[in-house]
Design an enzyme around this catalytic site. Structure first.
Site, mmCIF file in Angstrom:
data_model
loop_
_atom_site.group_PDB
_atom_site.id
_atom_site.type_symbol
_atom_site.label_atom_id
_atom_site.label_comp_id
_atom_site.label_asym_id
_atom_site.label_seq_id
_atom_site.Cartn_x
_atom_site.Cartn_y
_atom_site.Cartn_z
ATOM 1 N N ILE A 98 0.833 -1.205 0.000
ATOM 2 C CA ILE A 98 0.000 0.000 0.000
ATOM 3 C C ILE A 98 0.867 1.254 0.000
ATOM 4 C CG2 ILE A 98 -1.825 -1.214 1.264
ATOM 5 C CD1 ILE A 98 -1.127 0.365 3.734
ATOM 6 N N TYR A 161 8.726 11.004 -9.484
ATOM 7 C CA TYR A 161 8.408 10.144 -8.336
ATOM 8 C C TYR A 161 8.270 10.992 -7.065
ATOM 9 C CZ TYR A 161 7.861 5.651 -6.033
ATOM 10 O OH TYR A 161 7.357 4.572 -5.342
ATOM 11 N N LYS A 168 9.870 5.930 0.104
ATOM 12 C CA LYS A 168 10.285 4.540 -0.162
ATOM 13 C C LYS A 168 11.690 4.273 0.380
ATOM 14 C CE LYS A 168 6.659 2.948 -2.505
ATOM 15 N NZ LYS A 168 5.697 2.044 -1.884
ATOM 16 N N ALA A 201 -2.656 2.881 -8.344
ATOM 17 C CA ALA A 201 -1.738 3.767 -7.619
ATOM 18 C C ALA A 201 -0.791 4.461 -8.602
ATOM 19 C CB ALA A 201 -0.944 2.975 -6.582
#
Ligand SMILES: NC(=O)c1ccc[n+]([C@@H]2O[C@H](COP(=O)([O-])OP(=O)(O)OC[C@H]3O[C@@H](n4cnc5c(N)ncnc54)[C@H](O)[C@@H]3O)[C@@H](O)[C@H]2O)c1
Length: 260
Positions: A98, A161, A168, A201
């Site tokens: 997620i 990004y 991340k 996503a």
């Protein structure tokens, strides 16, 4: 004579998979691969709006546990793990697949990301994995395997990004620290780094189609990955054949990450 792993290799394993929105979700590839190899599944859905898209997949996968989970709603994670404790009494595999960032924060550069947007992205996409690991570990009595989905933007700058890069990076670092803390209990932790995949996503990222084209051009394998590639890589890592592998980022990207 030694007895090897059971056949199929994940027979009797209990796997919680979080992050199925529809049949394109990476989490669905993981769940389908685990099921094909014999595991029993618990699957979550985000909310009542998402439920009808997940329900048919749950039936297909014969998952005995289907429960709501929005990690930003206080108490939902605890309620899910209480149910797993009551109905299964143990857990072998957990997939965290997620991520979320508010659209205006995701689509602007990092410099323009609001403090609140950064906080929400970090909480849903990273810290929720730490919370899951905390609740899962007591149920992993015979050891287990935890997975979190990352992306190459954690390690290198990938245009567009944006805030998800630092988020991340934190997720991959969290995996390393959790691998260190949980290793003595036989629990292995894997940050998985898939190549770009056309999912809901991903559609929130600006110019995502360009990322797909570039991945094909730059990949030594010359093809995009699909969700079953990711699923079977995770399935392998959950087997005893991978029992000495933990903590390092595992790329499932056709080799794009090795290219200059
Ligand atoms: N698609 C790609 O190109 C790609 C590449 C590398 C990594 N990833 C990562 O893979 C993971 C899964 O994404 P996907 O591409 O399968 O897309 P997806 O849209 O199918 O899945 C994202 C999931 O996150 C869930 N989610 C969002 N907020 C939540 C919350 N508060 N509580 C619980 N669940 C919540 C959604 O319900 C959805 O199921 C993400 O971590 C994503 O960053 C995706």
């Amino acid at each position: 004579m030694t007895t090897g792993p059971p056949r199929p290799v994940l027979k009797d394993k209990k796997a919680l998979v979080v992050g199925i929105a529809n049949e394109h979700s990476i989490a669905y590839g993981c769940a389908a691969a685990f099921r094909e190899l014999g595991a029993e599944l618990a699957i979550t859905y985000l909310n009542e709006k998402a439920k009808p898209f997940v329900e048919p997949l749950v039936r297909k996968l014969e998952a005995p546990i289907f429960a709501p989970l929005d990690v930003s709603k206080p108490g939902e994670l605890e309620a899910l793990f209480a149910r797993l404790a009551t109905e299964w009494g143990r857990l072998d595999i957990l997939v965290h697949s997620i991520a979320f960032a508010p659209k205006e924060d995701l689509q602007g550069g990092l410099l323009d990301c609001s403090a609140e947007g950064f906080k929400v992205a970090m909480d849903v996409s990273c810290h929720s994995f730490v919370r899951m690991a905390k609740l899962a570990s007591p149920l992993m009595k015979d050891g287990g395997t935890l997975f979190a989905m990352s992306y190459h933007g954690a390690q290198k700058v990938v245009p567009n990004y944006n805030v998800m890069g630092p988020v991340k990076a934190a997720l991959e670092a969290a995996c390393r620290y959790l691998a260190y803390e949980l290793g003595p209990r036989g629990i292995r932790v894997h940050p998985i780094s898939p190549g770009p995949l056309k999912t809901r996503a991903a559609s929130g990222l600006r110019d995502f189609d360009l990322m797909l084209n570039e991945a094909v051009e730059r990949s030594p394998v010359g093809e995009l990955v699909d969700i079953m590639d990711v699923g079977f890589a995770c399935a392998y890592l959950a087997t005893p054949y991978a029992r000495r592998i933990t903590g390092g980022t595992v790329y499932v990207d056709g080799g794009v990450n090795i290219m200059a």
